[in-house]
Design an enzyme around this catalytic site. Structure first.
Site, PDB file in Angstrom:
ATOM      1  N   LYS A  89      46.712  40.444  40.364  1.00  0.00           N
ATOM      2  CA  LYS A  89      47.299  40.516  39.020  1.00  0.00           C
ATOM      3  C   LYS A  89      48.821  40.588  39.112  1.00  0.00           C
ATOM      4  CE  LYS A  89      47.596  44.685  36.905  1.00  0.00           C
ATOM      5  NZ  LYS A  89      48.937  45.012  36.384  1.00  0.00           N
ATOM      6  N   ASN A  90      49.319  41.442  40.005  1.00  0.00           N
ATOM      7  CA  ASN A  90      50.770  41.659  40.054  1.00  0.00           C
ATOM      8  C   ASN A  90      51.527  40.505  40.701  1.00  0.00           C
ATOM      9  OD1 ASN A  90      50.412  44.023  38.721  1.00  0.00           O
ATOM     10  ND2 ASN A  90      50.865  45.366  40.459  1.00  0.00           N
ATOM     11  N   CYS A 144      55.970  54.485  29.257  1.00  0.00           N
ATOM     12  CA  CYS A 144      54.561  54.214  29.481  1.00  0.00           C
ATOM     13  C   CYS A 144      53.959  55.441  30.111  1.00  0.00           C
ATOM     14  CB  CYS A 144      54.357  52.966  30.326  1.00  0.00           C
ATOM     15  SG  CYS A 144      54.502  53.256  32.056  1.00  0.00           S
ATOM     16  N   ARG A 185      60.190  54.635  33.349  1.00  0.00           N
ATOM     17  CA  ARG A 185      60.284  53.245  33.825  1.00  0.00           C
ATOM     18  C   ARG A 185      61.376  52.427  33.126  1.00  0.00           C
ATOM     19  NH1 ARG A 185      54.208  51.057  34.733  1.00  0.00           N
ATOM     20  NH2 ARG A 185      55.128  49.779  36.339  1.00  0.00           N
ATOM     21  N   PRO A 186      62.633  52.734  33.400  1.00  0.00           N
ATOM     22  CA  PRO A 186      63.731  51.978  32.787  1.00  0.00           C
ATOM     23  C   PRO A 186      63.847  50.559  33.357  1.00  0.00           C
ATOM     24  CG  PRO A 186      64.588  53.546  34.389  1.00  0.00           C
ATOM     25  CD  PRO A 186      63.108  53.780  34.314  1.00  0.00           C
ATOM     26  N   ASP A 226      67.106  49.314  33.855  1.00  0.00           N
ATOM     27  CA  ASP A 226      68.541  49.235  34.149  1.00  0.00           C
ATOM     28  C   ASP A 226      68.846  48.355  35.359  1.00  0.00           C
ATOM     29  OD1 ASP A 226      67.133  51.396  35.407  1.00  0.00           O
ATOM     30  OD2 ASP A 226      69.041  52.073  36.241  1.00  0.00           O
ATOM     31  N   LEU A 227      67.956  48.331  36.342  1.00  0.00           N
ATOM     32  CA  LEU A 227      68.236  47.535  37.551  1.00  0.00           C
ATOM     33  C   LEU A 227      68.132  46.040  37.262  1.00  0.00           C
ATOM     34  CD1 LEU A 227      66.244  49.654  40.166  1.00  0.00           C
ATOM     35  CD2 LEU A 227      68.697  49.726  39.681  1.00  0.00           C
ATOM     36  N   ASP A 231      50.096  52.408  43.621  1.00  0.00           N
ATOM     37  CA  ASP A 231      48.932  51.939  42.866  1.00  0.00           C
ATOM     38  C   ASP A 231      47.600  52.284  43.545  1.00  0.00           C
ATOM     39  OD1 ASP A 231      50.564  50.956  40.908  1.00  0.00           O
ATOM     40  OD2 ASP A 231      50.336  48.843  41.436  1.00  0.00           O
ATOM     41  N   ILE A 287      57.279  57.342  43.951  1.00  0.00           N
ATOM     42  CA  ILE A 287      57.730  56.183  43.165  1.00  0.00           C
ATOM     43  C   ILE A 287      57.847  56.523  41.678  1.00  0.00           C
ATOM     44  CG2 ILE A 287      57.307  53.745  42.600  1.00  0.00           C
ATOM     45  CD1 ILE A 287      57.687  54.057  45.561  1.00  0.00           C
ATOM     46  N   ARG A 325      42.402  45.774  32.153  1.00  0.00           N
ATOM     47  CA  ARG A 325      43.734  45.205  32.392  1.00  0.00           C
ATOM     48  C   ARG A 325      43.872  44.754  33.847  1.00  0.00           C
ATOM     49  NH1 ARG A 325      48.663  48.655  30.774  1.00  0.00           N
ATOM     50  NH2 ARG A 325      49.514  46.781  31.688  1.00  0.00           N
TER      51      ARG A 325
END
Ligand code: UD1
Length: 431
Positions: free
Chosen positions: A22-23, A128, A133-134, A136-137, A318, A340, A410
Site C-alpha cells: 500500500k505504502n 491523526c 504529523r506535520p 513542514d519538511l 508500522d 517515530i 484501509r
C-alpha cells in the site's frame, strides 16, 4: 459498521499470498501526475486507501482504469490488480480537504503537481490518531527547490511559475513522505537536486525505480543520499509494485502468536529483516523459500525481546503494535520503544482489557508476558493498532470482537479470509 469476530488458540497452517505494498502504491499513483503518458502499475492491492488516492487523482483530471481482480492473489498467482493512470489532461491542481482529511498520503500529489504545472494547492492533512504529523519538511524541501509556499486557510498554496530549480535538501529528520514528495518533484526540476538524510524504506526504492523507468535520472537509490538530475519531461512506464513488508510482518507475527507453520508467498525476507530477526530471537523459525518466506513456531513458548522502532532498515513503527501483541503472551518481559511517532500506543489500553500486562512510560512500553489473554470486545483508532487487536484475539481464550473494521480495510486485503484459510477461527460480521 462491520466487525470481526474471532476465537483464539488454534495454530496456523498453510500459505498466505502477500499483496503489493500500500505504502508503495500510493506514491506511485501520485507519480502518474509527472507525465502526460500512461503509467501502468501492477500488483496493486485492493484497499480503501488505494480507492481514495484514485478518487483524488480523478478529481485532478487523471484518467484511472483498473483491471484484474483480487481473486487470484489467494491462489498464489502473482498479479493483484493493474491500474492504468493517465494525467494527459489536468483540470485542477487543487487537492480538497474532503479527500485529504481521509488520508494523509494525499499530500504526495503536492510535489508532482508543482513540478509539472508550476502550482498546487493541497489541504493540510491535519492531525491523526498517531500524532500531530506535520508537513513542514515537505514544505521546507520544496522551498529549497525554489517554490513559493504559503499556508493559508488550511491549504498549502505552492507556486513555481518558472518551474522548480535543483537544490540541496538536508532533512533534519528522516521522513518517508517528504523524501517521496521531493524525489518526485526533483525529477522535473531544472538541474541537479541532492537529498541528504533521505528515507530509504523499500517503498522509496520502489518509487525511485519506477521514476527511472519513466525516464528520471537518479543516483544513490537505496541509500540516504539521493542525487536527481532533472529532466524537462518524463514518459509512461510499466511497474510492478514491491511486496507489502508490513502485511508480511503482520502475518509472521500472527504465526509467532498462534504457533504452526505458514508460507508467505510473493514476498521477500530482505524486506523484513529487522522484524524476522526479532521473531527468531523470540523463538520462531524464519526461512526463505522458493516462493517467499516460511515462518513457524512449534512447542516452546515465545520469549520476550526488546526492540526500538526506527527508520528503515530499523524495526518499522508500522509493526510495533503487532509484535507487542505477540510479546503480551511471551515468557518474560519486553521493552518496546517507539521513536517515530509520539502517540502510537493506543492499542495498549485495549490489550490491557484482554488481560495484557503493559506499562507505558513516555516513549517506552514495558510488556510483562502473561500465559494467556482473554477475549473481549475491543476497538482501535488506526490501522496497525486495529490489526494488533486481531492478533491479540488470536492469542486469546474465548471470543474477541474487533469493532471499526474500516481501519483494517484501509491496509489489509481480505485479512479474515487469509487467516481463516490457515485455520484461524475468524469471520467478518456485516452490519
Ligand atoms: C509513512 C507511512 C506510514 C509509516 C511512516 C513511518 C505511507 C503512506 N505512510 O508515513 O505508514 O508509519 O512512514 O515509517 O507511506 N515529520 C515531521 N515533519 C514532516 C514530515 C514528518 O515532523 O514534514 C515527522 C512525523 O511527525 C513523524 C516522523 O517525521 O514523527 C516520520 O514521519 P514520516 O516518515 O514522514 O511518515 P509518513 O510519510 O507520514
Amino acid at each position: 459498521m462491520d466487525r470481526i469476530r474471532l476465537r483464539g488458540g488454534r495454530p496456523l497452517e498453510g500459505s498466505i499470498a502477500i499483496g503489493g505494498a500500500k505504502n508503495a502504491a500510493l506514491p506511485l499513483m501520485a507519480a502518474s501526475l509527472l507525465t502526460g503518458d500512461t503509467l501502468t502499475l501492477s500488483n496493486v492491492p485492493h484497499l480503501a486507501d488505494i480507492a481514495t488516492m484514485a478518487q483524488l487523482l480523478q478529481q485532478h483530471g487523471v484518467d484511472v482504469s483498473m483491471d484484474g481482480g483480487p481473486g487470484n492473489a489467494d491462489r498464489g498467482t502473482p498479479e493483484g490488480r493493474t491500474i492504468h493512470l493517465s494525467a494527459a489532461k489536468i483540470e485542477s491542481t487543487l487537492a480538497p480537504y474532503d479527500i485529504v482529511r481521509k488520508m494523509r498520503a494525499s499530500v504526495l500529489v503536492l510535489g508532482p503537481l508543482l513540478a509539472r504545472f508550476g502550482e498546487a494547492e493541497v489541504s493540510l492533512p491535519g492531525g491523526c490518531a498517531i500524532g500531530t504529523r506535520p508537513v513542514d519538511l515537505h514544505i521546507m524541501g520544496l522551498k529549497a527547490l525554489g517554490a513559493e509556499i504559503n499556508v493559508e486557510n488550511g491549504y498549502i498554496k505552492a507556486r513555481a511559475p518558472k518551474g522548480l530549480k535543483g537544490g540541496v535538501v538536508r532533512f533534519p529528520m528522516v521522513s518517508v513522505g517528504a523524501t517521496e514528495n521531493l524525489l518526485m518533484a526533483a525529477t522535473l526540476a531544472e538541474g541537479t537536486t541532492v537529498l541528504e538524510n533521505a528515507a530509504r524504506e523499500p517503498e522509496i526504492t520502489d518509487l525511485a525505480y519506477c521514476l527511472v523507468a519513466m525516464g528520471a535520472m537518479i543516483d544513490g537509490i537505496g541509500s540516504e543520499h539521493l542525487t536527481i538530475h532533472g529532466k524537462p519531461s518524463l514518459h509512461g512506464a510499466q511497474h510492478r509494485i514491491v511486496p507489502d513488508r508490513i502485511e508480511t510482518g503482520t502475518f509472521a507475527a500472527a504465526v509467532a502468536i498462534c504457533g504452526g507453520r505458514v508460507e508467505l508467498l510473493n514476498t521477500r525476507l530482505d524486506l523484513i529483516e529487522s522484524v524476522s530477526d526479532k521473531l527468531r530471537e523470540a523463538g520462531c523459525d524464519v526461512e526463505e523459500t522458493a516462493r517467499g518466506i516460511a515462518i513457524g513456531r512449534n512447542g516452546s513458548r515465545l520469549k520476550g525481546v526488546d526492540f526500538l522502532t526506527q527508520p528503515f532498515p530499523g524495526f518499522p513503527t508500522d509493526m510495533q503494535a503487532q509484535v507487542m501483541a505477540a510479546m503480551s503472551v511471551a515468557e518474560g518481559a519486553s521493552m518496546i520503544t517507539e521513536s517515530i511517532f509520539e502517540n502510537r500506543f493506543m492499542h495498549v489500553p485495549e490489550m490491557a482489557r484482554m488481560g495484557a500486562n503493559i506499562v507505558v512510560h513516555g516513549a517506552s512500553a514495558l510488556v510483562r508476558g502473561v500465559p494467556k489473554l482473554t477475549g473481549a470486545p475491543v476497538m482501535a483508532t488506526d490501522l496497525r493498532a486495529s490489526v494488533s487487536l486481531v492478533l491479540a484475539g488470536l492469542a486469546a481464550e474465548g471470543e474477541t470482537i474487533v469493532n471499526r473494521v474500516y481501519h483494517l480495510d484501509r491496509g489489509y486485503e481480505r485479512l479474515e479470509e487469509k487467516l481463516a484459510a490457515c485455520g484461524a477461527q475468524i469471520e467478518r460480521l456485516k452490519d
